[in-house]
Write a protein that holds these residues in place. Structure first.
Motif, PDB file in Angstrom:
ATOM      1  N   GLY A 128      -2.758  14.894 -23.125  1.00 40.76           N
ATOM      2  CA  GLY A 128      -3.706  13.817 -23.070  1.00 40.76           C
ATOM      3  C   GLY A 128      -4.463  13.631 -21.985  1.00 40.76           C
ATOM      4  N   HIS A 129      -4.843  12.657 -21.516  1.00 41.55           N
ATOM      5  CA  HIS A 129      -5.544  12.330 -19.675  1.00 41.55           C
ATOM      6  C   HIS A 129      -4.120  12.370 -18.791  1.00 41.55           C
ATOM      7  CE1 HIS A 129      -4.800   8.417 -19.247  1.00 41.55           C
ATOM      8  NE2 HIS A 129      -5.483   8.271 -21.186  1.00 41.55           N
ATOM      9  N   SER A 130      -4.646  12.283 -17.306  1.00 40.34           N
ATOM     10  CA  SER A 130      -3.695  12.304 -16.826  1.00 40.34           C
ATOM     11  C   SER A 130      -3.984  11.266 -15.745  1.00 40.34           C
ATOM     12  CB  SER A 130      -4.095  13.120 -15.855  1.00 40.34           C
ATOM     13  OG  SER A 130      -2.872  14.500 -16.461  1.00 40.34           O
ATOM     14  N   PHE A 131      -4.968   9.923 -16.684  1.00 34.78           N
ATOM     15  CA  PHE A 131      -4.857   9.181 -15.983  1.00 34.78           C
ATOM     16  C   PHE A 131      -3.339   7.584 -15.540  1.00 34.78           C
ATOM     17  CE2 PHE A 131      -9.000  10.386 -16.399  1.00 34.78           C
ATOM     18  CZ  PHE A 131      -9.805  10.450 -14.674  1.00 34.78           C
ATOM     19  N   ARG A 132      -2.434   8.164 -15.308  1.00 34.65           N
ATOM     20  CA  ARG A 132      -1.344   7.538 -15.539  1.00 34.65           C
ATOM     21  C   ARG A 132      -0.962   7.380 -14.328  1.00 34.65           C
ATOM     22  NH1 ARG A 132       1.403   9.760 -20.499  1.00 34.65           N
ATOM     23  NH2 ARG A 132      -0.071  10.375 -22.381  1.00 34.65           N
ATOM     24  N   PHE A 133      -0.963   6.462 -13.830  1.00 37.63           N
ATOM     25  CA  PHE A 133      -0.725   6.431 -11.938  1.00 37.63           C
ATOM     26  C   PHE A 133       0.526   5.875 -12.078  1.00 37.63           C
ATOM     27  CE2 PHE A 133      -5.061   5.984 -13.326  1.00 37.63           C
ATOM     28  CZ  PHE A 133      -5.643   5.954 -12.645  1.00 37.63           C
ATOM     29  N   TRP A 134       1.395   5.453 -12.785  1.00 38.14           N
ATOM     30  CA  TRP A 134       2.497   4.804 -11.969  1.00 38.14           C
ATOM     31  C   TRP A 134       4.172   5.221 -12.580  1.00 38.14           C
ATOM     32  CZ3 TRP A 134       1.955   1.101  -8.557  1.00 38.14           C
ATOM     33  CH2 TRP A 134       2.355   0.511  -8.553  1.00 38.14           C
ATOM     34  N   GLN A 135       4.388   5.710 -13.677  1.00 37.04           N
ATOM     35  CA  GLN A 135       5.456   6.512 -13.951  1.00 37.04           C
ATOM     36  C   GLN A 135       5.625   7.859 -13.246  1.00 37.04           C
ATOM     37  OE1 GLN A 135       5.793   6.604 -18.568  1.00 37.04           O
ATOM     38  NE2 GLN A 135       7.629   7.249 -17.964  1.00 37.04           N
ATOM     39  N   ALA A 168       0.594  -1.190  -0.408  1.00 33.59           N
ATOM     40  CA  ALA A 168       0.215  -0.337   0.263  1.00 33.59           C
ATOM     41  C   ALA A 168       0.922   1.197  -0.123  1.00 33.59           C
ATOM     42  CB  ALA A 168      -1.192  -0.034   1.317  1.00 33.59           C
ATOM     43  N   VAL A 169       1.862   1.082   0.719  1.00 28.64           N
ATOM     44  CA  VAL A 169       2.661   2.265   0.581  1.00 28.64           C
ATOM     45  C   VAL A 169       3.271   2.820  -0.454  1.00 28.64           C
ATOM     46  CG1 VAL A 169       5.264   2.937   2.029  1.00 28.64           C
ATOM     47  CG2 VAL A 169       3.417   2.191   3.029  1.00 28.64           C
ATOM     48  N   TYR A 170       4.446   1.470  -0.967  1.00 27.63           N
ATOM     49  CA  TYR A 170       4.879   1.202  -2.372  1.00 27.63           C
ATOM     50  C   TYR A 170       3.587   2.066  -3.322  1.00 27.63           C
ATOM     51  CZ  TYR A 170       6.727   0.078  -6.175  1.00 27.63           C
ATOM     52  OH  TYR A 170       7.523   0.628  -7.733  1.00 27.63           O
ATOM     53  N   VAL A 171       2.680   1.291  -3.064  1.00 29.19           N
ATOM     54  CA  VAL A 171       1.432   2.136  -4.465  1.00 29.19           C
ATOM     55  C   VAL A 171       0.936   3.808  -4.374  1.00 29.19           C
ATOM     56  CG1 VAL A 171      -1.395   1.901  -4.944  1.00 29.19           C
ATOM     57  CG2 VAL A 171       0.122   0.243  -5.108  1.00 29.19           C
ATOM     58  N   VAL A 172       0.764   4.365  -3.140  1.00 30.78           N
ATOM     59  CA  VAL A 172       0.281   5.075  -3.099  1.00 30.78           C
ATOM     60  C   VAL A 172       1.636   6.211  -3.169  1.00 30.78           C
ATOM     61  CG1 VAL A 172       0.347   6.904  -0.777  1.00 30.78           C
ATOM     62  CG2 VAL A 172      -1.028   5.336  -0.940  1.00 30.78           C
ATOM     63  N   TRP A 173       3.308   5.834  -3.223  1.00 28.25           N
ATOM     64  CA  TRP A 173       4.478   6.437  -3.616  1.00 28.25           C
ATOM     65  C   TRP A 173       4.410   6.864  -4.814  1.00 28.25           C
ATOM     66  CZ3 TRP A 173       9.586   4.434  -5.602  1.00 28.25           C
ATOM     67  CH2 TRP A 173      10.463   5.027  -5.021  1.00 28.25           C
ATOM     68  N   ARG A 174       4.655   5.549  -5.359  1.00 31.81           N
ATOM     69  CA  ARG A 174       4.164   5.415  -7.175  1.00 31.81           C
ATOM     70  C   ARG A 174       3.511   6.564  -7.227  1.00 31.81           C
ATOM     71  NH1 ARG A 174       7.953   2.905 -10.024  1.00 31.81           N
ATOM     72  NH2 ARG A 174       7.179   3.588 -11.675  1.00 31.81           N
ATOM     73  N   LEU A 175       1.789   6.464  -7.023  1.00 31.58           N
ATOM     74  CA  LEU A 175       0.916   7.372  -7.653  1.00 31.58           C
ATOM     75  C   LEU A 175       1.016   8.385  -7.193  1.00 31.58           C
ATOM     76  CD1 LEU A 175      -2.411   6.149  -5.570  1.00 31.58           C
ATOM     77  CD2 LEU A 175      -2.050   6.161  -7.987  1.00 31.58           C
ATOM     78  N   VAL A 176       1.564   9.220  -5.707  1.00 31.55           N
ATOM     79  CA  VAL A 176       1.806  10.448  -5.937  1.00 31.55           C
ATOM     80  C   VAL A 176       2.817  11.114  -6.794  1.00 31.55           C
ATOM     81  CG1 VAL A 176       0.953  10.277  -3.468  1.00 31.55           C
ATOM     82  CG2 VAL A 176       3.353  10.573  -3.945  1.00 31.55           C
ATOM     83  N   ASN A 177       3.580  10.045  -7.443  1.00 33.84           N
ATOM     84  CA  ASN A 177       4.474  11.017  -7.828  1.00 33.84           C
ATOM     85  C   ASN A 177       4.610  10.969  -9.748  1.00 33.84           C
ATOM     86  OD1 ASN A 177       6.600  11.543  -6.075  1.00 33.84           O
ATOM     87  ND2 ASN A 177       7.210   9.395  -5.514  1.00 33.84           N
ATOM     88  N   SER A 178       3.470  10.122  -9.782  1.00 36.82           N
ATOM     89  CA  SER A 178       2.235   9.700 -11.521  1.00 36.82           C
ATOM     90  C   SER A 178       2.337  11.141 -11.954  1.00 36.82           C
ATOM     91  CB  SER A 178       1.794   8.607 -11.678  1.00 36.82           C
ATOM     92  OG  SER A 178       0.852   9.197 -11.357  1.00 36.82           O
ATOM     93  N   ARG A 179       1.824  11.214 -13.446  1.00 36.77           N
ATOM     94  CA  ARG A 179       0.857  12.412 -13.302  1.00 36.77           C
ATOM     95  C   ARG A 179      -0.364  12.719 -12.924  1.00 36.77           C
ATOM     96  NH1 ARG A 179       0.872  13.183 -20.258  1.00 36.77           N
ATOM     97  NH2 ARG A 179       3.393  12.615 -20.115  1.00 36.77           N
ATOM     98  N   PHE A 180      -1.153  11.235 -12.885  1.00 33.54           N
ATOM     99  CA  PHE A 180      -2.856  11.545 -11.561  1.00 33.54           C
ATOM    100  C   PHE A 180      -1.535  12.123 -10.237  1.00 33.54           C
ATOM    101  CE2 PHE A 180      -5.170   9.425  -8.377  1.00 33.54           C
ATOM    102  CZ  PHE A 180      -6.315   9.618  -8.943  1.00 33.54           C
ATOM    103  N   GLY A 181      -0.852  11.751 -10.022  1.00 30.60           N
ATOM    104  CA  GLY A 181      -0.602  12.196  -8.689  1.00 30.60           C
ATOM    105  C   GLY A 181      -0.170  13.757  -8.797  1.00 30.60           C
ATOM    106  N   MET A 182       0.439  14.729  -9.536  1.00 29.30           N
ATOM    107  CA  MET A 182       0.906  15.676  -9.974  1.00 29.30           C
ATOM    108  C   MET A 182      -0.556  16.625  -9.521  1.00 29.30           C
ATOM    109  SD  MET A 182       3.759  16.402 -10.031  1.00 29.30           S
ATOM    110  CE  MET A 182       4.614  15.182  -8.880  1.00 29.30           C
ATOM    111  N   VAL A 183      -1.803  15.935 -10.355  1.00 27.44           N
ATOM    112  CA  VAL A 183      -3.153  16.874 -10.248  1.00 27.44           C
ATOM    113  C   VAL A 183      -3.780  16.506  -9.284  1.00 27.44           C
ATOM    114  CG1 VAL A 183      -5.191  16.666 -11.730  1.00 27.44           C
ATOM    115  CG2 VAL A 183      -3.707  15.276 -13.291  1.00 27.44           C
TER     116      VAL A 183
END
Lengths: 333, 254
Positions: free
Chosen positions: B110-117, A193-208
């Protein structure tokens, strides 16, 4: 930014420097903490001190709930005061199915996660249209609603709760009733869970998500449909907390409405704030500190709040980054 | 106007008894820098708010690039190519300059539903962000956090973020606000450089800057347009002088 310091160092320095740069008091302490958590079942098994293992199983599970809350609260600025509802929904999904004779984890767990996700979707769709205090109050109201629904479920114990006679069944070789195995399962899932959150918050999604916390108006002005990202984040957090609920029900072999009483939501917030909301590990540290303090203080007094309250106040006033923030502020040598 | 990029038709906005936009009619031609001036409370920022989509007009229509955008939400207008800056600096305080601009690039990638990179490592976001910082004259401050930057740099970053969304048209709400003389002249230079590629609607109190930059000027008083034309005709307009410019010594020097 602080919380990514570790990450940046990895890119830009030589191997030797990398190693020294990683040896901050905070990282050393984290490593010690992880080693302690990893070895605790060994100690418990050797000494027969199962109380400690049980206590820490509970800590790991609630830490996962706090980590999930931190995703929306710490990184997304969405202060949910109803996060215990997901513990309850995850737990009740397991308990109700068990009562109806369905013990397979392959049914129980997806149902529990789906129910948590759907609930988060509904709550999020409504409360994300509000701001500040209204957001907090609406999340609380929904959690209380679920709480009273649970009290009304006479078939499933109502106010008294319901004993789960058989834990979730995976394959024959996987036995959740084995205390050490269950501990390690919780530990592994927490780390995941911690790893997933870490990846998430640094991803494009996390930036948003982080951008929306910082300045939602600007986010819209540069072209982000902010609402849908926040909603997805809210759902991810709900599902993650639902998973903690599944584990909690399996750990205590019991579910009751108390699982999602509003003070529990408050506890989760305290854990996140105490540990530090700006980092992915903060809530883990906060959960350990909070639950150990609670447990320790209960030996001396029933009014733990008298001591916990001022401590929290001190963190809120003087250490915004929580315990993890203080640790990161420490310089080596 | 045949090649108008932005057309405003009969825009009306009332706040209680105050009419902030009183039947505003305006065309902004493609490639032109159109300045809107007027005394405080003339309804300039309210007009920008309606163009950007934050304020819903009571009546009237807004067309952008031949499309009616009156009912379009804020983010969709940005995606269509209508960028803006804010009168009061509006940034992501806990990000660096580059991260601020990269987020603006990301909004249009594009959309920002990119969760990993890791988004901070994506050249696809960083390179255009660096270019936008460069255009706004801020490339040397890329890795500085917003908190560590001066007010003048914040204004430049405002502009860099708007540029990073690759707009066809920019709505600039007092880009010189709070700038010193040196910073102001640098901003004028920057805007002059942008002028040919972009259509710009500029709201500004700095008359020196307005007359140096504008192709056309519209004067707004109490929500109503009292004059619109090239700088020379605005300077000569008696009504404008009386209502507004007469009080401003700066004009005499332009």
């Amino acid at each position: 930014m602080h919380r990514f310091a570790l990450h940046r160092v990895w890119d830009t320095r030589g191997e030797a420097e990398k190693m020294t740069a990683l040896l901050t008091p905070r990282n050393v302490l984290l490593a010690v903490l992880l080693a302690f958590l990893a070895l605790l079942p060994v100690y418990s098994t050797l000494t027969g001190n199962y109380f400690l293992m049980s206590l820490f199983t509970r800590i790991l599970i609630l830490a996962m709930a706090a980590v999930s809350l931190n995703l929306i609260m710490g990184f997304g600025g969405m202060v949910s005061f109803g996060h215990a509802a997901y513990l309850g929904i995850g737990g009740y999904a397991v308990g109700i199915l068990a009562k109806e004779g369905i013990n397979s984890a392959f049914v129980q767990w997806p149902v529990a996660l789906l129910a948590s996700g759907l609930f988060a979707l509904g709550v999020g769709a409504l409360c994300l249209r509000t701001r500040g205090v209204y957001f907090i109050m609406i999340t609380l109201a929904f959690a209380q609603m679920v709480y009273y629904v649970a009290i009304g479920l006479d078939r499933y114990g109502g106010d008294d709760g319901l004993t789960i006679h058989k834990r979730s069944q995976f394959f024959d070789s996987v036995n959740l009733s084995n205390r050490a195995f269950f501990y390690y399962l919780c530990f592994a899932l927490l780390l995941l869970a911690v790893y997933v959150v870490w990846r998430l918050v640094n991803s494009r999604f996390g930036m948003v998500i982080q951008g929306a916390r910082s300045n939602e108006r600007r986010m819209r002005a540069i072209g982000f449909p902010v609402f849908r990202y926040k909603l997805v984040c809210f759902v991810i957090s709900g599902v993650m907390c639902g998973l903690a609920g599944i584990l909690l029900a399996n750990h205590t072999d019991f579910i009751s409405p108390a699982l999602m009483f509003w003070t529990r939501s408050g506890d989760l917030m305290v854990m996140a704030v105490l540990g530090g909301m700006g980092t992915v590990f903060g809530p883990v540290i906060g959960s350990i500190a909070f639950l150990l303090l609670e447990e320790g203080l209960s030996q001396f007094t029933e009014f733990q709040g008298i001591i916990l309250g001022p401590m929290l106040l001190a963190v809120a006033l003087y250490a915004r980054g929580g315990i993890d923030g203080i640790l990161m502020g420490l310089r080596r040598g | 106007m045949a090649d108008a990029l932005l057309t405003i038709e009969g825009l009306i906005k009332r706040f209680g008894g105050v009419v902030a936009s009183d039947n505003v009619l305006l065309d902004v031609a493609r490639g032109e820098l159109h300045a809107i001036i007027g005394p405080n409370g003339a309804g300039k920022t309210t007009l920008i708010g309606q163009l950007a989509g934050e304020i819903v007009p009571d009546a009237g229509r807004i067309h952008f690039g031949g499309r009616d955008i009156t009912a379009l939400p804020v983010h969709d207008r940005s995606l269509l190519g209508l960028g803006r800056t804010f009168q009061i600096t509006s940034l992501f305080a806990n990000f660096t300059a580059l991260e601020n601009v990269a987020l603006a690039v990301q909004a249009h990638a594009g959309h920002s539903f990119r969760f990993w990179q890791d988004a901070r490592k994506e050249a696809e976001l960083r390179e255009p962000a660096r270019a936008a910082l460069d255009r706004a004259g801020l490339s040397h401050r890329a890795d500085t956090s917003v908190a560590g930057m001066s007010h003048g740099e914040h204004r430049q970053l405002e502009l860099a973020m708007a540029l990073a969304t690759r707009p066809q048209m920019l709505l600039l709400d007092e880009p010189m606000a709070g700038l010193g003389p040196d910073e102001s002249s640098r901003m004028v230079k920057t805007l002059r450089g942008l002028k040919r590629d972009l259509t710009i609607l500029l709201i500004e109190h700095d008359m020196g800057a307005v007359f140096a930059l504008a192709d056309r000027i519209t004067v707004l008083v109490y929500g109503r347009i009292i004059a619109s034309g090239d700088p020379a005709s605005i300077r000569a307009n008696a009504e404008v002088r009386q209502a507004y410019l007469g009080e401003q010594e700066a004009v005499a020097h332009v």
